[in-house]
Each structure stands twice: as C-alpha cells, then as structure tokens.
Design a protein around this motif. Structure first.
Motif, short mmCIF file in Angstrom:
data_model
loop_
_atom_site.label_atom_id
_atom_site.label_comp_id
_atom_site.label_asym_id
_atom_site.label_seq_id
_atom_site.Cartn_x
_atom_site.Cartn_y
_atom_site.Cartn_z
N GLU A 249 0.58 -1.09 0.07
CA GLU A 249 0.09 -0.01 0.12
C GLU A 249 0.89 1.44 -0.10
O GLU A 249 0.39 2.23 -0.65
N LYS A 250 1.95 1.35 0.76
CA LYS A 250 2.69 2.52 0.87
C LYS A 250 4.26 2.14 0.55
O LYS A 250 4.62 1.26 0.67
N VAL A 251 4.78 3.41 0.06
CA VAL A 251 6.28 3.31 -0.24
C VAL A 251 6.99 2.61 0.92
O VAL A 251 7.88 1.62 0.84
N GLU A 252 6.86 3.04 2.10
CA GLU A 252 7.58 2.70 3.41
C GLU A 252 7.38 1.29 3.80
O GLU A 252 8.30 0.73 4.42
N ASP A 253 6.46 0.67 3.17
CA ASP A 253 6.45 -1.13 3.23
C ASP A 253 7.44 -1.75 2.74
O ASP A 253 7.69 -2.86 3.21
N ASP A 254 8.23 -1.20 1.73
CA ASP A 254 9.24 -1.85 1.16
C ASP A 254 9.91 -0.54 0.26
O ASP A 254 9.86 -0.70 -1.06
N ALA A 255 10.55 0.23 1.05
CA ALA A 255 11.22 1.45 0.11
C ALA A 255 12.15 0.89 -0.91
O ALA A 255 12.34 1.68 -1.83
N GLU A 256 12.92 0.12 -0.65
CA GLU A 256 14.19 -0.36 -1.31
C GLU A 256 13.64 -1.08 -2.74
O GLU A 256 14.16 -0.78 -3.90
N MET A 257 12.57 -1.82 -2.48
CA MET A 257 11.77 -2.46 -3.82
C MET A 257 11.15 -1.36 -4.65
O MET A 257 11.33 -1.33 -5.95
N TRP A 258 10.63 -0.44 -3.69
CA TRP A 258 9.95 0.64 -4.40
C TRP A 258 10.88 1.42 -5.21
O TRP A 258 10.79 1.88 -6.55
N LYS A 259 12.02 1.81 -4.62
CA LYS A 259 13.04 2.54 -5.40
C LYS A 259 13.87 1.86 -6.64
O LYS A 259 13.77 2.38 -7.80
N GLN A 260 13.81 0.70 -6.61
CA GLN A 260 14.41 -0.04 -7.71
C GLN A 260 13.19 -0.14 -8.85
O GLN A 260 13.66 -0.19 -10.02
N MET A 261 11.98 -0.24 -8.70
CA MET A 261 11.01 -0.24 -9.66
C MET A 261 10.74 1.10 -10.22
O MET A 261 10.78 1.02 -11.39
N THR A 262 10.85 1.99 -9.25
CA THR A 262 10.63 3.44 -10.18
C THR A 262 11.98 3.67 -10.91
O THR A 262 11.82 4.27 -11.98
N GLU A 263 13.04 3.17 -10.65
CA GLU A 263 14.34 3.45 -11.54
C GLU A 263 14.08 2.53 -12.94
O GLU A 263 14.42 3.17 -13.83
N ARG A 264 13.60 1.42 -12.71
CA ARG A 264 13.28 0.49 -13.96
C ARG A 264 12.34 1.11 -14.90
O ARG A 264 12.16 1.23 -16.05
N LEU A 265 11.18 1.82 -14.06
CA LEU A 265 10.15 2.48 -14.90
C LEU A 265 10.45 3.54 -15.50
O LEU A 265 10.20 3.89 -16.72
N ALA A 266 11.50 4.47 -14.87
CA ALA A 266 12.09 5.47 -15.70
C ALA A 266 12.91 5.12 -16.86
O ALA A 266 13.01 5.70 -17.78
N GLY A 267 13.66 3.89 -16.92
CA GLY A 267 14.44 3.29 -17.82
C GLY A 267 13.30 3.02 -19.10
O GLY A 267 13.62 3.55 -20.24
N LEU A 268 12.09 2.69 -18.86
CA LEU A 268 11.21 2.43 -20.02
C LEU A 268 10.67 3.85 -20.44
O LEU A 268 10.53 3.73 -21.66
N VAL A 269 10.68 4.85 -19.40
CA VAL A 269 10.01 6.02 -20.22
C VAL A 269 11.19 6.60 -20.99
O VAL A 269 11.06 7.29 -22.14
N SER A 270 12.36 6.39 -20.55
CA SER A 270 13.65 6.84 -21.24
C SER A 270 13.65 6.34 -22.66
O SER A 270 13.80 7.08 -23.77
N ARG A 271 13.40 5.29 -22.84
CA ARG A 271 13.19 4.58 -24.10
C ARG A 271 11.95 4.77 -25.00
O ARG A 271 12.28 4.97 -26.18
#
Length: 479
Positions: A249-271
C-alpha cells in the motif's frame, strides 16, 4: 386511498431533483457522491448524478464538457467542475444520492489557484515548442551528425509533482495532462504512488502516454482502470500503460523495492522518449507519493527539470536548497516552483479509499455502468499454476519472491499475472511488467484444484503469478 383511523391521504407531489447553478469566471462547483449506492445498479436512470452544460464553458480536471451533453457522475466520485469564462450547469440527482456539493467563487481570478495552474501550463507549452523546434532542426541536419556529436535530443518539460498528503498533486497532474492533450500534445504521465493506480489496480506503479481525450465521467478522472483495453469498447480512446506490481500500500512498506521499480520504470520512459518524437517533445508529468513516504530516493532516474511543490513554502525552500546548482543530464538547471494548494484539495479518508479500491477491482473484472464485462470462472490444478509470494518483510537483498503452493488463505486475493516465463529467475519475474490480474475464488486442497476469476478465457500458460500483500481481499467477487 384511505386508511382506517387516518382518513384520506392527499397525493404527494414528486420531489424535484433538478436544479440550475450559475458560476462566475474562475468559479468551481465541488461535489462528492458517496460509495453507498452500488455502481452495478440495474436502474440506469438512477446510476448517478447527471450534469449538463447549459451555457458557457466548463471543464473537469482540464477536460472540457461539451455543450448540452449529459454527463453522469457515479458513486465514489469526488471532484469539481471549473469555468474560466463563467457557465450555467443543470444538475439532476434522480437517484436520490446524498450529494455533498458547494459553489466556490473568488472575488478575482488572481485569488484562484487555477490561474497559477493555467499559467504554469502555458509555460510548459513554451518549453515544449522550443523542444519541438530543436527536434525539427536535428531532423533537418540529419541523425548521423548528432550521433557523431553523441547528443541525445533534449525532451520537452519533465515535471515532478510533490507536496504533503492531500495537497492535490494527482488532480494537478490530471489537469496538466488534459490541457496538454487539448493542445495536441502527447505527454507521458507516471504514477509513483502505489496507493493509487494509473490505468491499473491500486498497488501498482505505472506510466502511460496521454495523447487522446480523457474520460470526464470516470470516477478517477481518466486515470481509472476502465480506460484500458481490458475494459472493452469505449467512446473514449483507451490508453496502454506500462505497469509494475508493487503489491504493497505504501512506499515505506518496502522502500528499497519501490526505489528499484521506479528506476526501472524511468528506464522504460527514457526508451519511450528515444523511440517516439512526439512523446519526447511533449515531456513528462510525474505524480509522487506524499513527501513523508521517501519518494525522493527514486527521483534521479527521471531527469526532471521542474520540481513543483504544492501548498508548502517550507518544502519549497528545502527543495530549492537541496537542488541549488544541480543540473539534469542534459545540462539544464532544475527549477523549483511553489504553487498554491487549492482549498478543495483534502486528504482522502481511509474508508473512502478502501471503497475506491474495491470498486476498481470490481470494474476490472465486471466493467462499469457504460460497459459491462463478463469475466470467466476457470479451474486449474496446483501443477498448472506457478505462484510466487512477495515476502512479508521489506526487501533487503534477500530473494525477492518465494515460490508457494496454493493454499486456502489465498482465497479472494487478487494476483498479478506477469509478462515473464515460469522458468525465469524470481528477480526477473519480480521486476517484469504486468499482463493482467486474476482473483482466486476457491482453493480445494484435497482435489488440488484452484478456481479463479479471469477477465479473459484461456489458460495462463507460461506466465507466473505474484501474490502480493495489498490490496487485501476486502470482498468476495463471486458472492
């Protein structure tokens, strides 16, 4: 008719449910329709509160209402209609909903936060036009020269929206996206708040190109799950999101996983920027979680050149200090802008949000008032399903998924179907995009069979499933 002891009962005149309101320029009609009434009512005439634009101009989150067209707003809608020129609206509450609404008008346009938002939109349009000119010049000179210069074409404006909880970030992102599409642009919108879902169920992170009209009647203002291809035929063009399954539900429930997912999503946006000139020129709008949930750790991969702070002068100063002298990978300074919070922006109550989550799951499988869907009830053996469970504890470098056998505890949970192979590593599966969702109806341990609800027929094939920790099974869809 008479009743003994009461005498003759006079016939009752029908209660009028229709009224007309007139708004001055930069006025707003704010309304809230509770969730009490079912969105699957068979009485279409009482499906919601209808609104007709009698005269003038009006819009919902940047999308214009057509004159004399009747729009139906369903239970679970909390929004506003705004006019920059003045208008007359006809409102009809035939369903007898406990509608909460009020008219808000300002002594002058300068006192309305909408004037700031509109001016910011025009500023982004100027930036976009400059990016379009640069892209055109690069095309005229030829791509070989720029490959030799190793210069990637600079995209249009990239905006990251931040602010405290309930400051109106999502509403402003919707408004800016809709205003851009009205100008013929195709902005890319990203949602990094797992509590909401962008064209998907809550518990996901996603991004999508908005190059077509947004659905005024959608309770989520065009961001709802009914605006995707899974919803079937639609009068409004659907969008195809890129979606990751966070499952919490929230970022703090798994902050490291969220960080990695947002970075991967940013990579898709760049492509996406690299492959689509129109999207690259239109730029990016990023909706973030509330500040206290640590969204800042996932910012860098997005290469934003505008950070907009809503409703917090203190946060604006802090962001300005943090980003002073910092530049994007394109060599641009990062501008920190403060905009006023609308006094209509409020924190969504927990009960309302839970009902909205339930409605989103229902609509994903069964559709809504405008488009009914017929999901399929299917059965599979334990051996035919490959299920991975997200760990209860946050990700800290340990295996991110654990393969499990179906259990009765899994009943009524929504599982994500991943675009991956069952032979892929748990790491690959966890960070793959989502193909869709199923709901587990029943698990028969003795027969080793699982009954589940799917939006389409056919076997799941080689696709693994992920059992997350949220949304929780609030309801039984087959009851």
């Amino acid at each position: 008719m008479s009743i003994p002891g009461l005498g003759q009962i006079a016939p009752q005149a029908p209660t009028s449910t229709q009224r007309t309101i007139t708004l001055r320029p930069f006025g707003e009609w704010r309304f809230s329709i509770p969730h009490q009434h079912s969105t699957f009512s068979s009485n279409s005439s009482a499906a919601g509160v209808t609104v007709r634009l009698v005269s003038g101009t009006a819009e919902r989150d940047g999308t214009e209402l057509a004159p004399n067209s009747v729009y139906t707003f369903l239970p679970g809608t909390k929004s506003k209609l705004f006019t920059d020129q003045g208008c007359t609206l006809e409102i009809n509450n035939t369903g007898g909903y406990p509608l909460e609404d009020r008219v808000v008008e300002y002594p002058s346009p300068e006192q309305s936060p909408m004037l700031q938002y509109i001016n910011f939109h025009f500023g982004l349009q100027d930036f976009e036009r400059a990016a379009a000119v640069t892209a055109q010049q690069q095309q005229q000179h030829g791509s070989i020269r720029y490959q030799q210069m190793k210069a990637q074409p600079k995209p249009g404006p990239r905006v990251l929206m931040c602010g405290p909880r309930g400051s109106g970030k999502t509403s402003l992102v919707k408004t800016l996206a809709a205003l851009a599409t009205r100008m013929g642009s195709q902005p890319l919108v990203a949602n990094l708040n797992p509590t909401d879902g962008l064209l998907s169920l809550p518990g996901t992170l996603g991004a999508a190109v908005f190059g077509t009209l947004m659905d005024i009647e959608d309770p989520e203002g065009g961001f709802g799950v009914t605006n995707t291809p899974i919803s079937g035929p639609s009068a409004v063009p659907v969008k195809n999101p890129m979606t990751f399954y966070f499952g919490r539900e929230k970022v703090e429930d798994d902050a490291e996983m969220w960080k990695q997912m947002t970075e991967r999503l940013a990579g898709l946006v760049s492509r996406k920027f690299e492959r689509n000139r129109d999207v690259r020129v239109a730029g990016l709008l990023v909706d973030t979680p509330p500040l206290e949930e640590g969204w800042w750790r996932g910012r860098r991969g997005w290469r934003v050149n505008y950070v907009v702070v809503l409703g917090s002068a203190e946060l604006q100063r802090a962001m300005g200090t943090r980003l002073a002298g910092e530049k994007t990978s394109y060599g641009e300074p990062i501008a920190v802008l403060g905009l006023d919070k609308s006094d209509g922006a409020v924190e969504i109550e927990k009960g309302w949000r839970q009902k909205s989550t339930e409605t989103a799951i229902k609509e994903y499988f069964f559709g809504g008032i405008k488009a009914r869907l017929s999901p399929f009830t299917q059965s599979a053996s334990f051996d035919e399903l490959v299920v991975f469970k997200a760990p209860d504890e946050p990700y800290e470098g340990a295996p991110v998924l654990e393969r499990v056998e179906p259990t009765p505890e899994m009943a009524h949970w929504t599982l994500a179907v991943m675009i991956a192979s069952v032979t892929d590593s748990p790491q690959t599966i966890r960070f793959s995009s989502i193909l869709g969702f199923i709901v587990i109806a029943d698990v028969d341990v003795e027969r080793r069979r699982v009954k589940f609800l799917s939006p389409v027929s056919g076997r799941l094939g080689n696709h693994p499933l992920i059992w997350g920790r949220w949304p929780e099974p609030y309801l039984n869809l087959l009851a």
